[in-house]
Motif scaffolding. Structure first.
Motif, short mmCIF file in Angstrom:
data_model
loop_
_atom_site.label_atom_id
_atom_site.label_comp_id
_atom_site.label_asym_id
_atom_site.label_seq_id
_atom_site.Cartn_x
_atom_site.Cartn_y
_atom_site.Cartn_z
N PRO A 92 0.86 -1.27 -0.03
CA PRO A 92 -0.06 0.08 -0.02
C PRO A 92 1.10 1.29 0.26
CG PRO A 92 -0.94 -1.70 1.66
CD PRO A 92 0.43 -2.21 0.99
N HIS A 99 -5.99 3.39 1.94
CA HIS A 99 -6.64 2.15 1.87
C HIS A 99 -8.20 2.90 1.34
CE1 HIS A 99 -4.46 0.31 5.40
NE2 HIS A 99 -4.51 1.56 6.00
N TRP A 124 -10.66 1.72 0.08
CA TRP A 124 -12.01 1.45 0.88
C TRP A 124 -12.71 2.36 1.59
CZ3 TRP A 124 -13.72 0.38 5.55
CH2 TRP A 124 -12.39 0.17 6.61
#
Length: 250
Positions: free
Chosen positions: A3, A243, A245
């Motif tokens: 990430p 992230h 989401w």
């Protein structure tokens, strides 16, 4: 690690990092000044803050085109309220970034005749409009989710029965109002707890709102508070990039 690699590869991510550092410097400068630090140290922190701001403006060059493309996509949304809010938000963001590009040209010496104060005020006005529209969109999303949640509870019947029983016990109108507010607050907290992207978007927009309000003189805040709000919203933005989401969609 993956990430973070994906994060560092994005220009938006680098801009968010610079933004966090910029408002961190603003917060540090205000704290140093309040604690009696030397004028030289405070001046160096302020100078670093100005350099970071200029670097952010460079990274945002061409951002208006991206905002306009996002507005074109938002026009095709089926939900009327979301279509209106997102399109208007992206258009205001495009104008804000265009003004920001003019400011960069002036500060970089490419257009020395640019009136920095006028363009800065114009830029913050568009920024404020975009944030107000974003918060309106958040309110719409929250209301829709609260109605859906309340509808589900009524279908089950248990919670609705308890609410009706509590209302019958209330003897005065003021008690009924207090009870209703309490139930609405519980429902709101449940909705936000169950929707982290929406919660983060509300917090980020609320923090950002104090920045243009202060710059435009509509609601004065201390430099430390503005720095804290900017730092907090930057960290929240970084989280949504790390992230995906957590980013509110559409």
């Amino acid at each position: 690690m993956e990430p973070w690699v994906r994060f560092s590869a994005q220009s938006q991510a680098r801009e968010r990092l610079l933004r966090a550092a910029q408002y961190g410097c603003a917060l540090a400068g205000a704290a140093l000044q309040r604690n009696g630090a030397s004028a030289e140290v405070v001046a160096r922190v302020r100078q670093l803050e100005a350099h970071l701001s200029l670097g952010r403006k460079l990274l945002r060059l061409g951002g208006s085109a991206d905002a306009l493309e996002a507005a074109k996509r938002a026009i095709h949304l089926s939900d009327t309220v979301l279509r209106f809010c997102l399109t208007l938000s992206h258009l205001n963001r495009a104008m804000y970034l265009a003004c920001d590009n003019v400011l960069w040209a002036g500060k970089a010496g490419l257009a020395p005749a640019v009136d920095q104060e006028k363009w800065s005020q114009r830029s913050f006005r568009y920024y404020l409009f975009a944030l107000i529209v974003n918060l309106s969109r958040d309110a719409y999303e929250i209301r829709a989710l609260m109605e859906r949640e309340a509808g589900g509870q009524r279908a089950k019947g248990a919670e609705a029965g308890r609410q009706q029983q509590q209302r019958r016990r209330a003897e005065a109108g003021l008690q009924q109002l207090g009870l209703r507010l309490q139930l609405e607050l519980r429902l709101l907290l449940r909705v936000l707890r169950g929707n982290p992207p929406l919660l983060l978007d509300v917090l980020k927009n609320a923090c950002d709102l104090f920045i243009p309000l202060d710059k435009l003189g509509l609601y004065r805040s201390s430099p430390a508070f503005v720095g804290l709000c900017g730092l907090a919203s930057s960290v929240l933005s970084i989280l949504t990039i790390l992230h995906p989401w957590l980013k509110l969609k559409p």
